[in-house]
Design an enzyme around this catalytic site. Structure first.
Site, mmCIF file in Angstrom:
data_model
loop_
_atom_site.group_PDB
_atom_site.id
_atom_site.type_symbol
_atom_site.label_atom_id
_atom_site.label_comp_id
_atom_site.label_asym_id
_atom_site.label_seq_id
_atom_site.Cartn_x
_atom_site.Cartn_y
_atom_site.Cartn_z
ATOM 1 N N GLU A 20 -8.032 -34.304 -54.335
ATOM 2 C CA GLU A 20 -8.072 -34.280 -52.877
ATOM 3 C C GLU A 20 -8.934 -35.424 -52.358
ATOM 4 O O GLU A 20 -9.837 -35.900 -53.048
ATOM 5 C CB GLU A 20 -8.601 -32.896 -52.435
ATOM 6 C CG GLU A 20 -8.733 -32.659 -50.961
ATOM 7 C CD GLU A 20 -7.466 -32.810 -50.136
ATOM 8 O OE1 GLU A 20 -6.715 -33.787 -50.335
ATOM 9 O OE2 GLU A 20 -7.250 -31.985 -49.246
ATOM 10 N N ASP A 21 -8.625 -35.875 -51.152
ATOM 11 C CA ASP A 21 -9.432 -36.949 -50.566
ATOM 12 C C ASP A 21 -10.795 -36.426 -50.121
ATOM 13 O O ASP A 21 -11.830 -36.971 -50.472
ATOM 14 C CB ASP A 21 -8.697 -37.636 -49.397
ATOM 15 C CG ASP A 21 -8.125 -36.654 -48.371
ATOM 16 O OD1 ASP A 21 -8.297 -35.424 -48.529
ATOM 17 O OD2 ASP A 21 -7.489 -37.118 -47.405
ATOM 18 N N ASP A 41 -7.428 -40.659 -42.344
ATOM 19 C CA ASP A 41 -6.788 -41.237 -41.162
ATOM 20 C C ASP A 41 -7.332 -40.692 -39.849
ATOM 21 O O ASP A 41 -7.945 -39.633 -39.790
ATOM 22 C CB ASP A 41 -5.285 -40.943 -41.193
ATOM 23 C CG ASP A 41 -4.998 -39.464 -40.930
ATOM 24 O OD1 ASP A 41 -5.502 -38.616 -41.694
ATOM 25 O OD2 ASP A 41 -4.295 -39.144 -39.946
ATOM 26 N N PHE A 96 -16.882 -37.831 -38.535
ATOM 27 C CA PHE A 96 -15.454 -38.090 -38.731
ATOM 28 C C PHE A 96 -15.281 -39.449 -39.409
ATOM 29 O O PHE A 96 -15.639 -40.487 -38.878
ATOM 30 C CB PHE A 96 -14.666 -38.012 -37.432
ATOM 31 C CG PHE A 96 -13.202 -37.873 -37.726
ATOM 32 C CD1 PHE A 96 -12.676 -36.633 -38.083
ATOM 33 C CD2 PHE A 96 -12.362 -38.971 -37.732
ATOM 34 C CE1 PHE A 96 -11.342 -36.498 -38.433
ATOM 35 C CE2 PHE A 96 -11.028 -38.845 -38.075
ATOM 36 C CZ PHE A 96 -10.515 -37.609 -38.421
ATOM 37 N N LYS A 123 -17.745 -32.767 -47.756
ATOM 38 C CA LYS A 123 -18.582 -32.622 -46.559
ATOM 39 C C LYS A 123 -19.085 -31.189 -46.559
ATOM 40 O O LYS A 123 -18.542 -30.337 -45.856
ATOM 41 C CB LYS A 123 -17.659 -32.798 -45.345
ATOM 42 C CG LYS A 123 -18.042 -33.842 -44.348
ATOM 43 C CD LYS A 123 -17.172 -33.689 -43.121
ATOM 44 C CE LYS A 123 -16.313 -34.889 -42.855
ATOM 45 N NZ LYS A 123 -15.456 -34.718 -41.665
ATOM 46 N N LYS A 133 -1.122 -37.053 -47.288
ATOM 47 C CA LYS A 133 -1.030 -38.400 -47.811
ATOM 48 C C LYS A 133 -2.402 -38.943 -48.197
ATOM 49 O O LYS A 133 -2.494 -39.997 -48.819
ATOM 50 C CB LYS A 133 -0.423 -39.317 -46.719
ATOM 51 C CG LYS A 133 0.894 -38.829 -46.208
ATOM 52 C CD LYS A 133 1.259 -39.578 -44.928
ATOM 53 C CE LYS A 133 2.139 -38.694 -44.081
ATOM 54 N NZ LYS A 133 2.094 -39.054 -42.673
ATOM 55 N N GLY A 134 -3.437 -38.228 -47.819
ATOM 56 C CA GLY A 134 -4.805 -38.738 -47.953
ATOM 57 C C GLY A 134 -5.240 -39.080 -49.363
ATOM 58 O O GLY A 134 -6.090 -39.936 -49.560
ATOM 59 N N ASP A 149 -13.571 -30.475 -46.234
ATOM 60 C CA ASP A 149 -14.411 -30.304 -45.048
ATOM 61 C C ASP A 149 -14.642 -28.796 -44.849
ATOM 62 O O ASP A 149 -15.555 -28.220 -45.427
ATOM 63 C CB ASP A 149 -13.701 -30.961 -43.861
ATOM 64 C CG ASP A 149 -14.515 -30.902 -42.585
ATOM 65 O OD1 ASP A 149 -15.660 -30.436 -42.608
ATOM 66 O OD2 ASP A 149 -14.000 -31.337 -41.520
HETATM 67 P P1 IMP Z 1 -10.406 -28.893 -44.584
HETATM 68 O O1 IMP Z 1 -9.253 -27.951 -44.648
HETATM 69 O O2 IMP Z 1 -11.206 -28.709 -43.321
HETATM 70 O O3 IMP Z 1 -11.267 -28.874 -45.818
HETATM 71 O O4 IMP Z 1 -9.831 -30.330 -44.378
HETATM 72 C C1 IMP Z 1 -9.233 -31.016 -45.347
HETATM 73 C C2 IMP Z 1 -8.392 -32.147 -44.813
HETATM 74 O O5 IMP Z 1 -8.762 -32.541 -43.494
HETATM 75 C C3 IMP Z 1 -8.595 -33.360 -45.662
HETATM 76 O O6 IMP Z 1 -7.698 -33.358 -46.733
HETATM 77 C C4 IMP Z 1 -8.347 -34.474 -44.691
HETATM 78 O O7 IMP Z 1 -6.971 -34.775 -44.649
HETATM 79 C C5 IMP Z 1 -8.791 -33.931 -43.357
HETATM 80 N N1 IMP Z 1 -10.157 -34.375 -43.038
HETATM 81 C C6 IMP Z 1 -11.315 -33.710 -43.206
HETATM 82 N N2 IMP Z 1 -12.364 -34.433 -42.813
HETATM 83 C C7 IMP Z 1 -11.858 -35.616 -42.377
HETATM 84 C C8 IMP Z 1 -12.463 -36.826 -41.853
HETATM 85 O O8 IMP Z 1 -13.685 -36.976 -41.704
HETATM 86 N N3 IMP Z 1 -11.583 -37.817 -41.541
HETATM 87 C C9 IMP Z 1 -10.245 -37.724 -41.688
HETATM 88 N N4 IMP Z 1 -9.657 -36.629 -42.186
HETATM 89 C C10 IMP Z 1 -10.459 -35.584 -42.528
HETATM 90 MG MG MG Z 2 -6.009 -34.330 -47.060
#
Ligand code: IMP
Ligand code: MG
Length: 183
Positions: free
Chosen positions: A101-102, A161, A154, A133, A45-46, A105
């Site tokens: 994408e939001d 969220d 975070f 990030k 939902k981000g 990470d």
């Molecule tokens: P990844 O798979 O680690 O790249 O994470 C991606 C997803 O993790 C994002 O689409 C977010 O929904 C969530 N996410 C990553 N970092 C944060 C943060 O700092 N706060 C909240 N959600 C995060």
């Molecule tokens: Mg996301």
């Protein structure tokens, strides 16, 4: 405005985020100036606040579709498991696909989503992220366009969220982890 104790610091104000999103819409307009069929895919939902702003300033013909994948399971650490909870409604074969994408990470979510979508033979497949990030990266994945480079903290707000809360904050802020038990 009374300070929210769940928040350590505001990184980007609403105005700063929205100016950046406007720039990203302009990038979309240039990048896809000659497209026949652009589909922007939002990861729920981000990406909702980002995508809803972005599309208003996109002037090329486009459609949207959504996918829900789960990664963090509502906590603050990545599990590394990506599960497709809801798939796209329409076929993307032969289309120009842009994933919105939001935040990226570890990169695990997008890597897996990208691999799955590539198998459906889109004409092109790119990634646009509001936040990046880079220090959190665990797999080799780069967005084609990044809005804001953020520190390895975070974050909450503008779609991000903690346990499904705080997505509605109209700014991007660092979450105060001491308040996790209160959410
Ligand atoms: P990844 O798979 O680690 O790249 O994470 C991606 C997803 O993790 C994002 O689409 C977010 O929904 C969530 N996410 C990553 N970092 C944060 C943060 O700092 N706060 C909240 N959600 C995060
Ligand atoms: Mg996301």
């Amino acid at each position: 405005m009374k300070k929210d104790p769940r928040i350590k610091e505001i990184l980007y104000s609403r105005e700063e985020v929205e100016n950046k999103i406007k720039e990203l819409s302009e990038w979309v307009n240039k990048e896809y100036a000659n497209t026949d069929e652009l589909v922007i895919i939002g990861l729920l939902k981000g990406s909702i606040p980002f995508l809803s702003r972005l599309m208003m300033d996109v002037t090329v013909d486009m459609s949207i579709d959504f996918m829900t994948v789960s990664t963090y399971d509502g906590g603050v650490e990545s599990s590394g498991n990506v599960k497709v909870v809801m798939d796209l409604k329409r076929d993307i074969k032969g289309k120009d696909v842009l994933i919105a994408e939001d935040i990226i990470d570890s990169g695990i979510t997008l890597m897996q989503v990208k691999n799955q979508l590539a198998q459906r033979n889109p004409k092109s497949l790119k990634v646009l992220t509001l936040m990046d990030k880079p220090s959190g990266r665990k797999v080799k994945l780069q967005a084609d366009k990044v809005g804001l480079k953020v520190p390895d903290k975070f974050l909450v707000g503008y779609g991000l969220d903690v346990k499904e809360k705080m997505r509605n904050l109209p700014y991007i802020a660092v979450f105060n982890k001491d308040k996790l038990k209160d959410i």
